[in-house]
Structure formats: structure tokens, C-alpha cells
Write an enzyme that holds these catalytic residues in place. Structure first.
Site, short mmCIF file in Angstrom:
data_model
loop_
_atom_site.label_atom_id
_atom_site.label_comp_id
_atom_site.label_asym_id
_atom_site.label_seq_id
_atom_site.Cartn_x
_atom_site.Cartn_y
_atom_site.Cartn_z
N ARG A 116 0.84 -1.19 0.00
CA ARG A 116 0.00 0.00 0.00
C ARG A 116 0.88 1.25 0.00
NH1 ARG A 116 -5.15 1.68 -1.11
NH2 ARG A 116 -6.17 2.78 0.59
N THR A 392 -9.71 0.30 -10.10
CA THR A 392 -8.73 -0.43 -9.32
C THR A 392 -8.71 -1.69 -10.12
OG1 THR A 392 -9.18 0.58 -7.20
CG2 THR A 392 -8.51 -1.70 -7.11
N THR A 410 -4.09 -0.77 -7.21
CA THR A 410 -4.84 0.43 -7.59
C THR A 410 -4.00 1.70 -7.66
OG1 THR A 410 -6.86 1.65 -7.08
CG2 THR A 410 -5.48 1.09 -5.22
N ASN A 412 -6.11 4.22 -7.00
CA ASN A 412 -7.34 4.74 -6.40
C ASN A 412 -8.35 5.02 -7.52
OD1 ASN A 412 -9.15 5.34 -4.46
ND2 ASN A 412 -8.47 7.43 -4.12
N GLU A 431 -4.09 8.15 -3.84
CA GLU A 431 -4.51 7.34 -2.70
C GLU A 431 -4.69 8.16 -1.43
OE1 GLU A 431 -5.92 3.96 -3.21
OE2 GLU A 431 -4.03 3.92 -4.28
N ASP A 434 -7.90 8.29 0.47
CA ASP A 434 -8.37 7.20 1.34
C ASP A 434 -8.07 7.45 2.81
OD1 ASP A 434 -9.67 5.65 -0.50
OD2 ASP A 434 -8.06 4.20 -0.78
N GLY A 484 -13.67 -1.41 -6.93
CA GLY A 484 -14.97 -0.84 -6.64
C GLY A 484 -15.04 -0.02 -5.36
O1 DON Z 1 -8.03 1.08 -1.36
C1 DON Z 1 -9.19 1.37 -1.58
O2 DON Z 1 -10.12 0.93 -0.93
C2 DON Z 1 -9.52 2.25 -2.77
N1 DON Z 1 -8.41 3.11 -3.04
C3 DON Z 1 -9.88 1.39 -3.92
C4 DON Z 1 -10.29 2.22 -5.10
C5 DON Z 1 -11.10 1.51 -6.06
O3 DON Z 1 -11.47 0.39 -5.91
C6 DON Z 1 -11.44 2.31 -7.25
N2 DON Z 1 -12.59 1.80 -7.85
N3 DON Z 1 -13.65 2.20 -7.60
#
Ligand code: DON
Length: 583
Positions: A116, A392, A410, A412, A431, A434, A484
Site C-alpha cells: 500500500r 482499481t 490500484t 485509487n 490514494e 483514502d 470498486g
Molecule cells: O483502497 C481502496 O479501498 C480504494 N483506493 C480502492 C479504489 C477503487 O477500488 C477504485 N474503484 N472504484
């Protein structure tokens, strides 16, 4: 139809090599595929005898399959697929982002790799707030300040060092270097994605990236050559970690940051390390579910949701019956409320992992479940899900020895921060969104957070990514996952139950309509036409709000099921260009 000017010898070659790995496999393309969209043939449902790769791009699946055929194990293939997606699937495949890898070897041992992104060392709690303390819209999403320190390349190096069977790093990177140098043909979806984001690419870049089509629009079947990226892959190929976190690429990344007022420095790059974590392992009836640990919320939340529905007869109630949807949505609501409060980077915040997954706690959590009425979510400010695209990506791999790898990775949101590193040719993530910019203020996925996920220098942002492997009666059974945002967890929850409770095969389970509840906003989101009108009415009578989610689609799922005869069924989502390859 293919446009004749793009029907080159190269393209014919690619079509042929894409078809070769299918020899000996039974494929059954799902009926909803629009043949006109296929630049590379896509196998939506594939049965194979021994090995399988399912990913978001046919070329990436092929790259993984080639590595398996050459004697690589599932981890070797995963490394090659991760790099290949960085070329073939620029919207989410990446070297400028991060991800999670869950592993189960054929001797039953498991592992979880956390690559990550991290907040830069110069990040601070209120960095996205204005002088009045309000969140500045999109500051954590667009441009240089949105970028977390990328983890992908170090993640691949760590996976290679511990698990590679081929022990030949160069062989894993070379196919992607070649793809970047020789070019890939754009699918209709990817061409549309690049065209849709052209204005943003222009706005947030300090130089003209190759992804901007001068004079007009990208067309389906058109070739995209990524020369800068090819040189970056050459350096990673030759020097491994040092090819990315030191030297020319690092200099270019830091120069890009300086040019665009970003804050990532050489020190951030030098000190980035992917981490091995203890995977989250839980029991659901005769299944063992192995999933991702914090800083992802995925494994814990999935465990909670499964634990909360385990004692209800959802099999008898039936797939998508109002009772089944109701109890699943109520479990989802409760798990997301816990997520907002208790989950964050375990290196910074003590996550009460055991307590959250305790079966008695989960039973207790459902004590106020009312089969006849929805439980209203707490009435703090509700988040609003935006129409940000589901970008992602996930891939699932099983090798001929029965080793399994599940990876979600991803930038993001689609194309991340939209910033391409000048000279190095890859997109940087966004990212940082998040992390929780401010208590109670929802991020792009409508998720709220508190202290556990507040911004701190060097902290990893809480994720929903849920790469998962399940065994049944002690034997490998499923490798599953999806993109997602917040819907990742609920999609994995649903596909797991579609197979384990509702008896579906993997392709059917992956393509079945989906729904989602995340506590706040207090609503069941569905895909377009997911439920018949009478089901919506029944849910509304129970007190649920029901509405279609932004884009009308949820996730792009990639799953593999080990069938009772030992063969593998790959299910690649019909919602995208996803494709399975196997032998
Ligand atoms: O890590 C995560 O939960 C998000 N950054 C994931 C982003 C993602 O799945 C984009 N699609 N909608």
C-alpha cells in the site's frame, strides 16, 4: 468492426498469440459481450485442467500464463501480471500505486503482502483543509498533492525474494517492457477512458503525457506506444528496486513533485518498504476464508459480514429474495460502521482485530436486527457516492501445483491523480483521498473516518481492497476479488455467498447483479435493474432506501473456482474487458 487502418500485422500476431494459450481449454463467452468491443479476444468463462489467470486485460492474463508455462509459480505469474497491467491497463494497472497480495501455497501456508502507498513524510493532518477548516474539494484527488508514496515495485521485489520459483526477475519484467516499447492496441473502454479524461490530463500535468491524443480522440484498436514507460521498465528490469526508488526514475518523480507543488521527496522513496502482514483467516461453515489484513479493512469487514449472516438461513430464503438482501444489507451496515471507527494503519493505530471478528461480538452486533424493519444508520452527516468510475483492478491466479495468489492493486480512482511522471511515463496514484481529510467528511467513496485513519506522515491509508482465497473442507476452493472502492468488500461477500450458499459456478457468481450498503449513506445501492420492482417494493416496506449506484455497475470481478473434479473455472467479469487464460 475493426477499422482497417488499425488492422496491422502486429494486431494479427497479437490475436494469434492470445488464442494459443486457449488450446485444450473449454471456453464459453458469456452472451452479453458486444463482439464489436473486442480488440483482443476475451474469455469470460474458461474451464482449464491445471492453471488459470484471470485479470482485467487479455494481454496481462496471457503474460501470466506464459510465465506459468515456463515453470513459474503463481507468485511469479502475479509479479508479471502486475507489471503487465501497468502497461496494458493504465487506468488502474500501475507501478505508481500500490496494492495487496494474498497467497496460499499448496502446503496450506498463507501470507499477505502489503504494498500500500504511504502518506509522504511532509503530510500533515489538516493538509486538505482551507483556512476555515473546510475540506478543499478534490485537493486529495487531483494533482500532485493527492499522491501517496508508491509501493508496487517494492511489493513485487519482496514477493519475488520470498516466493519466486523461477528466480529470474528479468524474465518477469521483460514482457511488460516489450509491451510498452512495441505498443498495445486500445480497447474501446480504454480509448473512451483516456478521451474522457483528456481535460484533466492537460490540467494536472507539467508536460504533455503520451496519454493525451493530440488533434482528436483515441479510437478503438489504435496503438499506444509508451516509450518513456518502456525506459522505466528497462531500469526496473535491470536494477530491481533501485531502478524505481533510486536513480533516474526517482529523480524524475521528485522533479515532477517539485514542478507541481507535490511533497514526495527522495527520502520518502528511499524509506518505502512493502510489509508482510498476517492474513485475516476466519471460518464460515466448512470454508476457511483467507483475506487481507489492515491497513485494508477488507478481510476484517468481510469476516464480520459473513459472521453476521452465518446463522440465518439465506440458502432457504434464496438468492436476492427480500429477506436475504435485507439481512445482508444489515450486516454490511454494521460492518461499515465499525470500519469508520476502528480501522486504520496498524503501524499507527491499534486495530482491535480479534475483538472485531469475535463470533459472539458479531452475534451481539445482530441482536437488534429486525427481520421486519431496516435499522436506521446513525444520523451523522451522510456521505454521497459520486460517479467516479470503478477503477482499481484485481487478478486471481492458480498454478499447476495448486498455489494460489489473489491481488488487488490500484491508483485509487481512474488514472489516479491524473499526473504522469514527466520522462518516466506512468500515472501516479491519488490514494491520499483514502485517508480521512476531516472527521465525518466523506471521501470519494462516501466513506467516513476518525482518528484511526487521520492523516499522519508515513501512514498507510485505510483500504477496502479484499483479495481473498477460500478453502472448502481444507482444500483450495476459490480465489476472488474486485475493484470498486467501498463496494469491493460487499462484492466479495456476495460472490462468496453466490458460490457457497446459492450453488453458482464462478462465472455465474461473478456476473450476477450486485447491491451494496455501507452504513452511510443509509441506502441500499444497486446495479441498474439488479432487482425486480416487487423486490424493491418489499425492501422499501422494510424501511430501506433503494437506489441505483452512480454508474449503474458495481465492480469488475475476477474469480477462479476449483470444481469438484479438480478442474478450474475462471470467471472474468462481463462488466469490463476482463479475460481468463488457462491450460
Ligand atoms: O483502497 C481502496 O479501498 C480504494 N483506493 C480502492 C479504489 C477503487 O477500488 C477504485 N474503484 N472504484
Amino acid at each position: 468492426m475493426f477499422k482497417p487502418q488499425f488492422m496491422t500485422k502486429y494486431m494479427l500476431f497479437i490475436l494469434i498469440i492470445t488464442l494459443i494459450p486457449l488450446a485444450g481449454c473449454k471456453q464459453d463467452s458469456a452472451k452479453k459481450i458486444d463482439k464489436d468491443e473486442l480488440v483482443y479476444p476475451q474469455n469470460k468463462k474458461l474451464i482449464s485442467d491445471k492453471a488459470m489467470v484471470v485479470s482485467a486485460h487479455p494481454l496481462a492474463s496471457k503474460v501470466g500464463m506464459d510465465i506459468l508455462r515456463k515453470g513459474g509459480n503463481a507468485i511469479d505469474a502475479a509479479i508479471a501480471v502486475q507489471f503487465a497491467l501497468g502497461v496494458t491497463y493504465p487506468v488502474a494497472g500501475n507501478i505508481g500505486g500500490g496494492g495487496f497480495m494474498v497467497i496460499r501455497m499448496n502446503d496450506g501456508t498463507t501470507a499477505a503482502l502489503d504494498y500500500r502507498e504511504k502518506a509522504p513524510l511532509a503530510a500533515f493532518r489538516d493538509m486538505y483543509l482551507d483556512s476555515l477548516g473546510n475540506v478543499v474539494p478534490r485537493l486529495s484527488l487531483d494533482g500532485h498533492l493527492a499522491v501517496g508514496v508508491p509501493g508496487t515495485v517494492d511489493g513485487m521485489v519482496k514477493a519475488f525474494e520470498k516466493y519466486s520459483q523461477l528466480k529470474d526477475w528479468k524474465q518477469l519484467v521483460k514482457p511488460s517492457w516489450d509491451l510498452a516499447k512495441d505498443g498495445i492496441l486500445l480497447t474501446k473502454r480504454e480509448a473512451n477512458g483516456l478521451n474522457r479524461n483528456k481535460d484533466k490530463f492537460e490540467k494536472f500535468n507539467t508536460s504533455q503525457p503520451v496519454f493525451i491524443k493530440e488533434n482528436g480522440e483515441w479510437a478503438k484498436g489504435e496503438k499506444l506506444v509508451q516509450s518513456d514507460l518502456a525506459r522505466t521498465y528497462e531500469l526496473i528490469h535491470n536494477k530491481g528496486r533501485a531502478g524505481f526508488y533510486e536513480g533516474e526514475v526517482a529523480d524524475e518523480l521528485v522533479a515532477e513533485m517539485k514542478a507541481g507543488n507535490g511533497i514526495i521527496t527522495h527520502e520518502d522513496l528511499k524509506e518505502y518498504e512493502a510489509q508482510w502482514r498476517t492474513p485475516i483467516v476466519s471460518q464460515y461453515k466448512n470454508y476457511e476464508v483467507i483475506s487481507m489484513s489492515p491497513p485494508s479493512s477488507g478481510g476484517i469487514a468481510l469476516t464480520q459480514m459473513l459472521g453476521m449472516v452465518e446463522n440465518y438461513p439465506i440458502k432457504d430464503w434464496g438468492f436476492h429474495s427480500p429477506q436475504t438482501i435485507h439481512v445482508m444489507a444489515e450486516a454490511e451496515r454494521r460492518a461499515f460502521a465499525d470500519r469508520a471507527k476502528h480501522l486504520g494503519d496498524p503501524d499507527f493505530y491499534e486495530v482491535p482485530v480479534k475483538e472485531l471478528m469475535d463470533k459472539n461480538y458479531l452475534k451481539e452486533r445482530m441482536a437488534n436486527f429486525n427481520p421486519n424493519a431496516a435499522t436506521p444508520s446513525d444520523s451523522i452527516q451522510a456521505g454521497v457516492l459520486t460517479k467516479e468510475s470503478d477503477q482499481t483492478t484485481h487478478f486471481s491466479i492458480i498454478d499447476a501445483d495448486g498455489n494460489a495468489v489473489s491481488v488487488t492493486t490500484t491508483l485509487n480512482t481512474g488514472y489516479g491523480s491524473k499526473v504522469v511522471v514527466s520522462g518516466a511515463g506512468f500515472f501516479l496514484n491519488n490514494e491520499m483521498d483514502d485517508l480521512s481529510a476531516k472527521v465525518g467528511v466523506p471521501n470519494v467513496f462516501g466513506l467516513v473516518g476518525e482518528e484511526a485513519n487521520a492523516i499522519e506522515p508515513g501512514k498507510r491509508m485505510l483500504s477496502s481492497m479484499t483479495p481473498t482465497i477460500a478453502t472448502k473442507d481444507g482444500k483450495l476452493n476459490m480465489v476472488i476479488g474486485t475493484p470498486g472502492g467501498s463496494t469491493i468488500i460487499t462484492s466479495v461477500f456476495q460472490v462468496f455467498l453466490n458460490v457457497s450458499e446459492f450453488g453458482m459456478g464462478m462465472s455465474e457468481a461473478v456476473n450476477a447483479p450486485r447491491f451494496h450498503h455501507q452504513w452511510l449513506p443509509d441506502q441500499i445501492f444497486t446495479e441498474t435493474d439488479a432487482f425486480p420492482a416487487e423486490t424493491v417494493t418489499a425492501l422499501e416496506k422494510l424501511g430501506h432506501k433503494v437506489g441505483v449506484r452512480g454508474s449503474g455497475k458495481i465492480g469488475r470481478f475476477e474469480g477462479i473456482l476449483v470444481m469438484p473434479d479438480g478442474k478450474l473455472e475462471g470467471g472474468a467479469d462481463i462488466r469490463g474487458d476482463d479475460s481468463a487464460a488457462g491450460y
